[in-house]
Design a protein around this motif. Structure first.
Motif, PDB file in Angstrom:
ATOM      1  N   GLY A   1      16.640  37.861  34.873  1.00 16.08           N
ATOM      2  CA  GLY A   1      16.723  39.052  35.702  1.00 16.08           C
ATOM      3  C   GLY A   1      18.042  39.797  35.641  1.00 16.08           C
ATOM      4  O   GLY A   1      18.230  40.768  36.351  1.00 16.08           O
ATOM      5  N   SER A   2      18.967  39.363  34.809  1.00 13.47           N
ATOM      6  CA  SER A   2      20.255  40.044  34.711  1.00 13.47           C
ATOM      7  C   SER A   2      20.143  41.217  33.745  1.00 13.47           C
ATOM      8  O   SER A   2      19.972  41.026  32.545  1.00 13.47           O
ATOM      9  N   ARG A   3      20.223  42.423  34.256  1.00 15.23           N
ATOM     10  CA  ARG A   3      20.032  43.603  33.429  1.00 15.23           C
ATOM     11  C   ARG A   3      21.267  44.517  33.383  1.00 15.23           C
ATOM     12  O   ARG A   3      21.198  45.606  32.845  1.00 15.23           O
ATOM     13  N   LEU A   4      22.365  44.097  33.968  1.00 10.84           N
ATOM     14  CA  LEU A   4      23.541  44.955  33.976  1.00 10.84           C
ATOM     15  C   LEU A   4      24.076  45.178  32.570  1.00 10.84           C
ATOM     16  O   LEU A   4      24.064  44.270  31.736  1.00 10.84           O
ATOM     17  N   SER A   5      24.588  46.365  32.326  1.00 12.16           N
ATOM     18  CA  SER A   5      25.139  46.687  31.010  1.00 12.16           C
ATOM     19  C   SER A   5      26.594  46.248  30.882  1.00 12.16           C
ATOM     20  O   SER A   5      27.127  46.209  29.786  1.00 12.16           O
ATOM     21  N   ILE A   6      27.218  45.919  32.004  1.00 19.91           N
ATOM     22  CA  ILE A   6      28.582  45.413  32.023  1.00 19.91           C
ATOM     23  C   ILE A   6      28.585  44.200  32.928  1.00 19.91           C
ATOM     24  O   ILE A   6      28.048  44.243  34.034  1.00 19.91           O
ATOM     25  N   MET A   7      29.173  43.105  32.441  1.00 19.37           N
ATOM     26  CA  MET A   7      29.236  41.920  33.273  1.00 19.37           C
ATOM     27  C   MET A   7      30.499  41.121  32.988  1.00 19.37           C
ATOM     28  O   MET A   7      31.017  41.160  31.875  1.00 19.37           O
TER      29      MET A   7
ATOM     30  N   TRP B   1      35.103  40.627  29.655  1.00 18.31           N
ATOM     31  CA  TRP B   1      33.890  41.350  30.006  1.00 18.31           C
ATOM     32  C   TRP B   1      32.916  41.311  28.838  1.00 18.31           C
ATOM     33  O   TRP B   1      33.309  41.089  27.701  1.00 18.31           O
ATOM     34  N   LEU B   2      31.663  41.599  29.139  1.00 18.37           N
ATOM     35  CA  LEU B   2      30.645  41.803  28.134  1.00 18.37           C
ATOM     36  C   LEU B   2      30.051  43.181  28.381  1.00 18.37           C
ATOM     37  O   LEU B   2      29.651  43.489  29.502  1.00 18.37           O
ATOM     38  N   PHE B   3      30.056  44.025  27.342  1.00 18.84           N
ATOM     39  CA  PHE B   3      29.459  45.362  27.414  1.00 18.84           C
ATOM     40  C   PHE B   3      28.247  45.375  26.492  1.00 18.84           C
ATOM     41  O   PHE B   3      28.359  45.073  25.313  1.00 18.84           O
ATOM     42  N   LYS B   4      27.103  45.732  27.048  1.00 19.26           N
ATOM     43  CA  LYS B   4      25.874  45.842  26.250  1.00 19.26           C
ATOM     44  C   LYS B   4      25.736  47.252  25.685  1.00 19.26           C
ATOM     45  O   LYS B   4      26.046  48.230  26.366  1.00 19.26           O
ATOM     46  N   THR B   5      25.228  47.316  24.462  1.00 19.62           N
ATOM     47  CA  THR B   5      24.936  48.591  23.837  1.00 19.62           C
ATOM     48  C   THR B   5      23.767  48.432  22.890  1.00 19.62           C
ATOM     49  O   THR B   5      23.565  47.347  22.337  1.00 19.62           O
ATOM     50  N   GLU B   6      23.013  49.476  22.730  1.00 18.26           N
ATOM     51  CA  GLU B   6      21.929  49.469  21.749  1.00 18.26           C
ATOM     52  C   GLU B   6      22.504  49.986  20.437  1.00 18.26           C
ATOM     53  O   GLU B   6      23.001  51.120  20.385  1.00 18.26           O
ATOM     54  N   PRO B   7      22.465  49.187  19.386  1.00 15.25           N
ATOM     55  CA  PRO B   7      23.138  49.578  18.142  1.00 15.25           C
ATOM     56  C   PRO B   7      22.574  50.843  17.497  1.00 15.25           C
ATOM     57  O   PRO B   7      23.291  51.500  16.729  1.00 15.25           O
ATOM     58  N   ASP B   8      21.343  51.223  17.810  1.00 16.83           N
ATOM     59  CA  ASP B   8      20.816  52.487  17.291  1.00 16.83           C
ATOM     60  C   ASP B   8      21.517  53.686  17.926  1.00 16.83           C
ATOM     61  O   ASP B   8      21.532  54.777  17.362  1.00 16.83           O
ATOM     62  N   THR B   9      22.083  53.458  19.117  1.00 21.46           N
ATOM     63  CA  THR B   9      22.792  54.511  19.835  1.00 21.46           C
ATOM     64  C   THR B   9      24.294  54.435  19.580  1.00 21.46           C
ATOM     65  O   THR B   9      24.943  55.438  19.296  1.00 21.46           O
ATOM     66  N   PHE B  10      24.849  53.218  19.716  1.00 23.65           N
ATOM     67  CA  PHE B  10      26.284  53.000  19.519  1.00 23.65           C
ATOM     68  C   PHE B  10      26.478  51.537  19.155  1.00 23.65           C
ATOM     69  O   PHE B  10      26.172  50.661  19.953  1.00 23.65           O
ATOM     70  N   SER B  11      26.996  51.285  17.968  1.00 25.32           N
ATOM     71  CA  SER B  11      27.133  49.907  17.484  1.00 25.32           C
ATOM     72  C   SER B  11      28.592  49.515  17.322  1.00 25.32           C
ATOM     73  O   SER B  11      29.490  50.358  17.405  1.00 25.32           O
TER      74      SER B  11
ATOM     75  N   ASP C   1      42.237  44.267  29.229  1.00 30.89           N
ATOM     76  CA  ASP C   1      41.106  43.348  29.333  1.00 30.89           C
ATOM     77  C   ASP C   1      40.359  43.302  28.004  1.00 30.89           C
ATOM     78  O   ASP C   1      40.301  44.298  27.274  1.00 30.89           O
ATOM     79  N   GLN C   2      39.792  42.152  27.704  1.00 28.40           N
ATOM     80  CA  GLN C   2      39.067  41.940  26.456  1.00 28.40           C
ATOM     81  C   GLN C   2      37.569  42.076  26.697  1.00 28.40           C
ATOM     82  O   GLN C   2      37.056  41.665  27.746  1.00 28.40           O
ATOM     83  N   VAL C   3      36.862  42.633  25.707  1.00 22.68           N
ATOM     84  CA  VAL C   3      35.445  42.959  25.858  1.00 22.68           C
ATOM     85  C   VAL C   3      34.649  42.381  24.693  1.00 22.68           C
ATOM     86  O   VAL C   3      34.988  42.619  23.530  1.00 22.68           O
ATOM     87  N   LEU C   4      33.603  41.637  25.013  1.00 18.23           N
ATOM     88  CA  LEU C   4      32.619  41.242  24.012  1.00 18.23           C
ATOM     89  C   LEU C   4      31.624  42.378  23.874  1.00 18.23           C
ATOM     90  O   LEU C   4      31.069  42.841  24.872  1.00 18.23           O
ATOM     91  N   ILE C   5      31.403  42.836  22.665  1.00 20.35           N
ATOM     92  CA  ILE C   5      30.402  43.867  22.415  1.00 20.35           C
ATOM     93  C   ILE C   5      29.094  43.149  22.086  1.00 20.35           C
ATOM     94  O   ILE C   5      29.043  42.300  21.199  1.00 20.35           O
ATOM     95  N   TYR C   6      28.046  43.512  22.818  1.00 21.42           N
ATOM     96  CA  TYR C   6      26.754  42.844  22.752  1.00 21.42           C
ATOM     97  C   TYR C   6      25.692  43.865  22.352  1.00 21.42           C
ATOM     98  O   TYR C   6      25.531  44.883  23.020  1.00 21.42           O
ATOM     99  N   HIS C   7      25.007  43.594  21.248  1.00 20.55           N
ATOM    100  CA  HIS C   7      23.905  44.466  20.822  1.00 20.55           C
ATOM    101  C   HIS C   7      22.613  44.022  21.505  1.00 20.55           C
ATOM    102  O   HIS C   7      22.252  42.847  21.435  1.00 20.55           O
TER     103      HIS C   7
END
Length: 153
Positions: free
Chosen positions: A129-135, A4-14, A46-52
């Motif tokens: 157009g892909s804006r999901l925070s989890i993919m 999986w890929l989980f998006k996060t804003e590093p100013d909020t959670f890095s 499951d393994q997760v890529l953390i994406y800033h």
């Protein structure tokens, strides 16, 4: 095991915050499609890529592992919190979360580099157009991104 890929804003959670906390809930997901993936598809191990995202250096920055499967996101019931949902019922919660555990930092793999890589052309992240925070991430995409870090042979 899935990827999986989980998006996060590093100013909020890095990734640094995750490393410091070791384990963290992945709360605040308020998109039904992403919620459904967390609820139905994301499993223990499951393994997760953390994406800033929304920062100077946008891209993949680390790896985590799912250590707890879907459970109710308690933040939906906190009227003082940013994730409060007055329509969510404690007997039938609308929103869920999973817990992830830090595994390691990666050398940044920028969105620009991912978009330029033909092996990643079908990855939802690089499609317009892909804006999901989890993919989801395929095994091939996972391996390609790891190769792009230059840390894995």
């Amino acid at each position: 095991m899935a990827y999986w890929l989980f998006k996060t804003e590093p100013d909020t959670f890095s990734i640094d915050t995750l490393k410091q906390q070791k384990v963290s809930c992945w709360e605040g997901v308020r998109n039904y499609q992403a919620r459904n993936m967390m609820r139905d598809d994301i499993k223990l191990g499951d393994q997760v890529l953390i994406y800033h995202s929304s920062c100077k250096d946008v891209g993949v920055v680390g790896i985590a592992e799912v250590v707890r499967e879907a459970y109710p996101d308690h933040f939906q019931f906190d009227p003082e919190g940013p994730y409060f949902d007055p329509k969510s019922d404690p007997d039938n919660p609308r929103w869920i979360m999973v817990d992830i555990e830090y595994r390691r930092h990666l050398r940044l793999v920028s969105l620009k580099r991912m978009k330029a890589n033909p092996a990643l052309a079908e990855m939802p992240l690089v499609k317009r157009g892909s804006r999901l925070s989890i993919m989801p991430v395929t095994d091939g995409q996972w391996q390609e991104i790891l190769q792009m870090t230059g840390q894995f042979k």
